[in-house]
Design a protein around this motif. Structure first.
Motif, PDB file in Angstrom:
ATOM      1  N   HIS A  26       0.829  -1.200   0.000  1.00 18.83           N
ATOM      2  CA  HIS A  26       0.000   0.000   0.000  1.00 18.83           C
ATOM      3  C   HIS A  26       0.870   1.259   0.000  1.00 18.83           C
ATOM      4  O   HIS A  26       1.833   1.351   0.771  1.00 18.83           O
ATOM      5  CB  HIS A  26      -0.905   0.033   1.231  1.00 18.83           C
ATOM      6  CG  HIS A  26      -1.904  -1.081   1.264  1.00 18.83           C
ATOM      7  ND1 HIS A  26      -2.757  -1.275   2.334  1.00 18.83           N
ATOM      8  CD2 HIS A  26      -2.204  -2.050   0.369  1.00 18.83           C
ATOM      9  CE1 HIS A  26      -3.535  -2.322   2.090  1.00 18.83           C
ATOM     10  NE2 HIS A  26      -3.213  -2.818   0.916  1.00 18.83           N
ATOM     11  N   LEU A  27       0.529   2.202  -0.843  1.00 22.90           N
ATOM     12  CA  LEU A  27       1.174   3.512  -0.825  1.00 22.90           C
ATOM     13  C   LEU A  27       0.301   4.469  -0.028  1.00 22.90           C
ATOM     14  O   LEU A  27      -0.872   4.681  -0.355  1.00 22.90           O
ATOM     15  CB  LEU A  27       1.353   4.043  -2.252  1.00 22.90           C
ATOM     16  CG  LEU A  27       2.231   3.214  -3.184  1.00 22.90           C
ATOM     17  CD1 LEU A  27       2.298   3.873  -4.559  1.00 22.90           C
ATOM     18  CD2 LEU A  27       3.620   3.030  -2.617  1.00 22.90           C
ATOM     19  N   LYS A  28       0.876   5.040   1.023  1.00 24.21           N
ATOM     20  CA  LYS A  28       0.107   6.007   1.818  1.00 24.21           C
ATOM     21  C   LYS A  28      -0.234   7.236   0.984  1.00 24.21           C
ATOM     22  O   LYS A  28      -1.310   7.821   1.121  1.00 24.21           O
ATOM     23  CB  LYS A  28       0.906   6.395   3.062  1.00 24.21           C
ATOM     24  CG  LYS A  28       1.200   5.209   3.981  1.00 24.21           C
ATOM     25  CD  LYS A  28       2.132   5.595   5.125  1.00 24.21           C
ATOM     26  CE  LYS A  28       2.499   4.385   5.963  1.00 24.21           C
ATOM     27  NZ  LYS A  28       3.477   4.719   7.032  1.00 24.21           N
ATOM     28  N   ASP A  29       0.689   7.632   0.111  1.00 27.58           N
ATOM     29  CA  ASP A  29       0.454   8.740  -0.820  1.00 27.58           C
ATOM     30  C   ASP A  29       0.978   8.301  -2.181  1.00 27.58           C
ATOM     31  O   ASP A  29       2.202   8.221  -2.389  1.00 27.58           O
ATOM     32  CB  ASP A  29       1.179   9.999  -0.352  1.00 27.58           C
ATOM     33  CG  ASP A  29       0.923  11.188  -1.261  1.00 27.58           C
ATOM     34  OD1 ASP A  29       0.387  11.001  -2.366  1.00 27.58           O
ATOM     35  OD2 ASP A  29       1.277  12.321  -0.869  1.00 27.58           O
ATOM     36  N   PRO A  30       0.122   7.980  -3.145  1.00 29.98           N
ATOM     37  CA  PRO A  30       0.565   7.484  -4.452  1.00 29.98           C
ATOM     38  C   PRO A  30       1.448   8.456  -5.220  1.00 29.98           C
ATOM     39  O   PRO A  30       2.153   8.054  -6.155  1.00 29.98           O
ATOM     40  CB  PRO A  30      -0.761   7.240  -5.200  1.00 29.98           C
ATOM     41  CG  PRO A  30      -1.788   7.077  -4.126  1.00 29.98           C
ATOM     42  CD  PRO A  30      -1.351   7.986  -3.017  1.00 29.98           C
ATOM     43  N   ALA A  31       1.447   9.728  -4.842  1.00 32.42           N
ATOM     44  CA  ALA A  31       2.230  10.717  -5.581  1.00 32.42           C
ATOM     45  C   ALA A  31       3.701  10.716  -5.177  1.00 32.42           C
ATOM     46  O   ALA A  31       4.563  11.189  -5.935  1.00 32.42           O
ATOM     47  CB  ALA A  31       1.643  12.110  -5.369  1.00 32.42           C
ATOM     48  N   GLU A  64      14.320   7.093  -7.208  1.00 34.32           N
ATOM     49  CA  GLU A  64      13.372   6.082  -6.715  1.00 34.32           C
ATOM     50  C   GLU A  64      14.076   4.759  -6.367  1.00 34.32           C
ATOM     51  O   GLU A  64      14.176   3.830  -7.165  1.00 34.32           O
ATOM     52  CB  GLU A  64      12.234   5.832  -7.706  1.00 34.32           C
ATOM     53  CG  GLU A  64      11.183   4.856  -7.206  1.00 34.32           C
ATOM     54  CD  GLU A  64      10.771   5.049  -5.741  1.00 34.32           C
ATOM     55  OE1 GLU A  64      11.273   4.314  -4.885  1.00 34.32           O
ATOM     56  OE2 GLU A  64       9.967   5.955  -5.467  1.00 34.32           O
ATOM     57  N   TYR A  76       9.039  -3.273  -7.926  1.00 33.83           N
ATOM     58  CA  TYR A  76       8.822  -1.852  -8.206  1.00 33.83           C
ATOM     59  C   TYR A  76       9.569  -1.421  -9.460  1.00 33.83           C
ATOM     60  O   TYR A  76      10.757  -1.728  -9.633  1.00 33.83           O
ATOM     61  CB  TYR A  76       9.282  -1.013  -7.014  1.00 33.83           C
ATOM     62  CG  TYR A  76       8.572  -1.381  -5.728  1.00 33.83           C
ATOM     63  CD1 TYR A  76       7.282  -0.949  -5.482  1.00 33.83           C
ATOM     64  CD2 TYR A  76       9.202  -2.182  -4.780  1.00 33.83           C
ATOM     65  CE1 TYR A  76       6.620  -1.293  -4.316  1.00 33.83           C
ATOM     66  CE2 TYR A  76       8.555  -2.535  -3.605  1.00 33.83           C
ATOM     67  CZ  TYR A  76       7.259  -2.089  -3.379  1.00 33.83           C
ATOM     68  OH  TYR A  76       6.614  -2.444  -2.219  1.00 33.83           O
ATOM     69  N   LYS A  88       5.952   6.748 -14.496  1.00 32.87           N
ATOM     70  CA  LYS A  88       4.856   6.142 -13.741  1.00 32.87           C
ATOM     71  C   LYS A  88       5.429   5.057 -12.845  1.00 32.87           C
ATOM     72  O   LYS A  88       6.286   4.285 -13.264  1.00 32.87           O
ATOM     73  CB  LYS A  88       3.823   5.542 -14.702  1.00 32.87           C
ATOM     74  CG  LYS A  88       2.635   4.886 -14.003  1.00 32.87           C
ATOM     75  CD  LYS A  88       1.661   4.283 -15.018  1.00 32.87           C
ATOM     76  CE  LYS A  88       0.498   3.599 -14.316  1.00 32.87           C
ATOM     77  NZ  LYS A  88      -0.448   2.968 -15.299  1.00 32.87           N
ATOM     78  N   ILE A  94       3.745  -1.222  -9.480  1.00 41.72           N
ATOM     79  CA  ILE A  94       3.942  -2.226  -8.428  1.00 41.72           C
ATOM     80  C   ILE A  94       3.516  -3.586  -8.964  1.00 41.72           C
ATOM     81  O   ILE A  94       2.337  -3.804  -9.268  1.00 41.72           O
ATOM     82  CB  ILE A  94       3.128  -1.888  -7.166  1.00 41.72           C
ATOM     83  CG1 ILE A  94       3.536  -0.524  -6.610  1.00 41.72           C
ATOM     84  CG2 ILE A  94       3.308  -2.967  -6.105  1.00 41.72           C
ATOM     85  CD1 ILE A  94       2.723  -0.091  -5.398  1.00 41.72           C
ATOM     86  N   ASN A 138       6.546   5.473   3.041  1.00 43.07           N
ATOM     87  CA  ASN A 138       5.300   5.591   2.283  1.00 43.07           C
ATOM     88  C   ASN A 138       4.715   4.240   1.902  1.00 43.07           C
ATOM     89  O   ASN A 138       3.546   4.153   1.535  1.00 43.07           O
ATOM     90  CB  ASN A 138       5.569   6.423   1.018  1.00 43.07           C
ATOM     91  CG  ASN A 138       4.309   6.795   0.273  1.00 43.07           C
ATOM     92  OD1 ASN A 138       3.363   7.299   0.865  1.00 43.07           O
ATOM     93  ND2 ASN A 138       4.289   6.540  -1.030  1.00 43.07           N
ATOM     94  N   ILE A 139       5.540   3.185   1.975  1.00 45.82           N
ATOM     95  CA  ILE A 139       5.082   1.844   1.588  1.00 45.82           C
ATOM     96  C   ILE A 139       4.723   1.051   2.845  1.00 45.82           C
ATOM     97  O   ILE A 139       5.535   0.930   3.764  1.00 45.82           O
ATOM     98  CB  ILE A 139       6.155   1.097   0.776  1.00 45.82           C
ATOM     99  CG1 ILE A 139       6.495   1.872  -0.497  1.00 45.82           C
ATOM    100  CG2 ILE A 139       5.683  -0.309   0.428  1.00 45.82           C
ATOM    101  CD1 ILE A 139       7.649   1.275  -1.299  1.00 45.82           C
TER     102      ILE A 139
END
Length: 544
Positions: free
Chosen positions: A466-471, A483, A494, A505, A508, A527-528
């Motif tokens: 899960h990404l807490k914030d996809p941005a 990254e 990833y 982009k 995942i 974030n992950i």
């Protein structure tokens, strides 16, 4: 479903706790109901370790094991080597200069997965109920905030979040006490640490990533019981080291651990391992052999000062959920097993006294006077010294401190740790290491490696990453760190695609995940969030 004790995780710690509970009841002529949940498709499916096993805890748990047929500890260590590597040379470090507890005398090299399967058979023979393929997905609480048990995850929920034709709901397992033995960075354990402030008075847990392969080698090169550890090359901007163990059936288990405190965001622990194999001393052993399995797993490196408070109302952390690895010895199964036994003793006493859902303070008391804490105390400054002063000076200072502690001279300080995710520097300040192009014989790419881990997930399910914030990956991590998830993940989960076209982009590939937890640990913004997928998903490690 109601039990006296529910154990989340069917590894060495969880099974040792289950066996100990049943032993205690049998000796007293009592009954105690015990359940073990295991997210892997079978007991041992997700177990990965070197492994050289110290049988100290096993001798306490099953004193007659040596006299039984079928036990997996068949290859005693009879050759112990420590190599310091440069690019093209190796130097044998004399064991005369190492503390005696580093010599592996009385230890065995084997598959920890097979040992876990054997422990599972022992537990079932004592009527422990074991449910493989069921992941503990949620902690259940009583109204007073104490832990009541866990709920397993539902299956058959599609990627769209809707129930599919194969939908089956999860089930609740209620217990007087719940022991969490999820391994490193457990999904539920990290929530419990936060909810009950279990790590508020200890140092942050720190980690390494172990990448492992199993090889069939030329019989003429196989020396059963020979154990090799390496340090030095190829690591430059990081710490860690390699291992190569000659095990049963003409096989060697080899791997490389990269400590996750590294600063260079261009580092790839997977490729460091592939590069390490090209060293002449390692390549010579593997020449003429064939790789037959692959896997990766994070390990706890924090030691004594990172062990959290162990008990909370209704439950406790055992094994790698708490973190008892002895890093210099590269051994944690014996301490994990002992932690499970200590928690079992405390839980058994509480259940027999008619208590439930209170804090198992007896477990913490047992740990505080145990050989586990004593062993970790001796080596508590080793990792911080190497990190602070580097491989050469730090290793020398660590050796001196271990000798002093070993002879009873206790140092008046314990060094601290910094979280791994805070250590990365900006990509522009570091050069990218040179890694060998995979040749498919000695060195390999990540996707062909994941294939050999037998990893499988039901594709039509929500991603368990899960990404807490996809941005964040593209807006923040890409410009600052190039990254790093593209490189620290050992399974190719990833990717950044479309960068050359100017439309990057973040992708995942959750099906590739080998459940190593590195992304949950190393992502610089945290974030992950790794959560459990459907039960039974993930790797299926044979003989690892």
């Amino acid at each position: 479903m109601e039990y006296d004790v529910v154990i989340v995780g069917g590894g060495p710690a969880g099974l040792s706790a289950a066996i100990r509970l049943k032993q205690q009841a049998a000796e007293a002529g009592k009954e105690i109901s015990v359940c073990v949940l295991e997210k892997g498709s079978e007991i041992g499916a997700h177990i990965l370790s070197g492994a050289v096993v110290d049988p100290r805890a096993l001798d306490e748990l099953l004193p007659q094991w040596r006299e039984e047929d079928g036990h997996p500890l068949t290859v005693p260590v009879d050759g112990n080597h420590h190599w310091v590597l440069t690019r093209s040379m190796k130097f044998n470090f004399p064991h005369l200069f190492m503390p005696p507890f580093m010599n592996n005398e009385g230890c065995y090299t084997l598959s920890l997965g097979n040992m876990t399967r054997w422990l599972g058979e022992k537990a079932e023979a004592l009527e422990v109920e074991i449910f493989p393929g069921f992941a503990g997905a949620e902690v259940l609480f009583n109204q007073d905030g104490s832990v009541r048990g866990v709920a397993t995850g539902a299956s058959g929920i599609g990627k769209d979040g809707e129930k599919s034709p194969r939908y089956e709901p999860g089930m609740e397992l209620h217990a007087k006490y719940t022991l969490f033995a999820e391994g490193v960075r457990g999904h539920l354990s990290k929530q419990l640490k936060r909810m009950f402030s279990l790590d508020s008075e200890c140092e942050p847990q720190i980690y390494g990533l172990g990448v492992k392969e199993l090889w069939d080698i030329d019989p003429e090169k196989h020396e059963p019981g020979k154990v090799i550890h390496t340090q030095g090359w190829p690591l430059d901007d990081a710490n860690g080291g390699g291992f190569l163990y000659h095990q049963a059936d003409g096989q060697v288990a080899l791997g490389f651990v990269t400590w996750l405190n590294y600063k260079n965001p261009h580092i790839s622990p997977f490729q460091e391992m592939q590069k390490w194999k090209t060293h002449p001393a390692i390549a010579e052993i593997l020449e003429g052999g064939k790789r037959i399995s692959y896997g990766a797993r994070a390990i706890n490196d924090g030691g004594l000062q990172s062990v959290p408070k162990l008990a909370f109302p209704g439950g406790a952390l055992i094994g790698c959920s708490a973190g008892f690895l002895n890093v210099p010895r590269i051994k944690g199964s014996h301490t994990a097993m002992k932690s499970g036994m200590m928690a079992a003793d405390a839980a058994y006493e509480a259940v027999m006294a008619g208590r439930q859902h209170d804090e198992l303070t007896g477990y913490q008391t047992l740990y505080d006077v145990s050989w586990v804490k004593e062993e970790l105390s001796v080596v508590r400054n080793t990792v911080p010294l190497v990190k602070k002063f580097g491989e050469v000076v730090g290793t020398g200072l660590a050796g001196v401190t271990m000798w002093l502690e070993h002879v009873g001279i206790r140092l008046p300080f314990t060094m601290g740790h910094k979280p791994d995710h805070e250590q990365l520097g900006r990509a522009e300040h570091f050069r990218a290491p040179e890694y060998p192009k995979p040749d498919g014989v000695l060195t390999f790419d990540r996707l062909s490696s994941v294939f050999q881990s037998n990893t499988n997930h039901e594709e039509d399910q929500p991603a368990h990453l899960h990404l807490k914030d996809p941005a964040v990956p593209i807006a923040y991590n890409l410009p600052l760190y190039d990254e790093p998830a593209q490189r620290y993940c050992p399974a190719g989960v990833y990717e950044v695609v479309g960068e050359e076209e100017g439309e990057p982009k973040f992708v995942i590939n959750a099906q590739n995940c080998v459940h190593c937890k590195t992304c949950d640990i190393k992502d610089p913004t945290q974030n992950i969030n790794w959560v459990v997928p459907e039960g039974g998903g993930g790797p299926n490690y044979p003989n690892m």
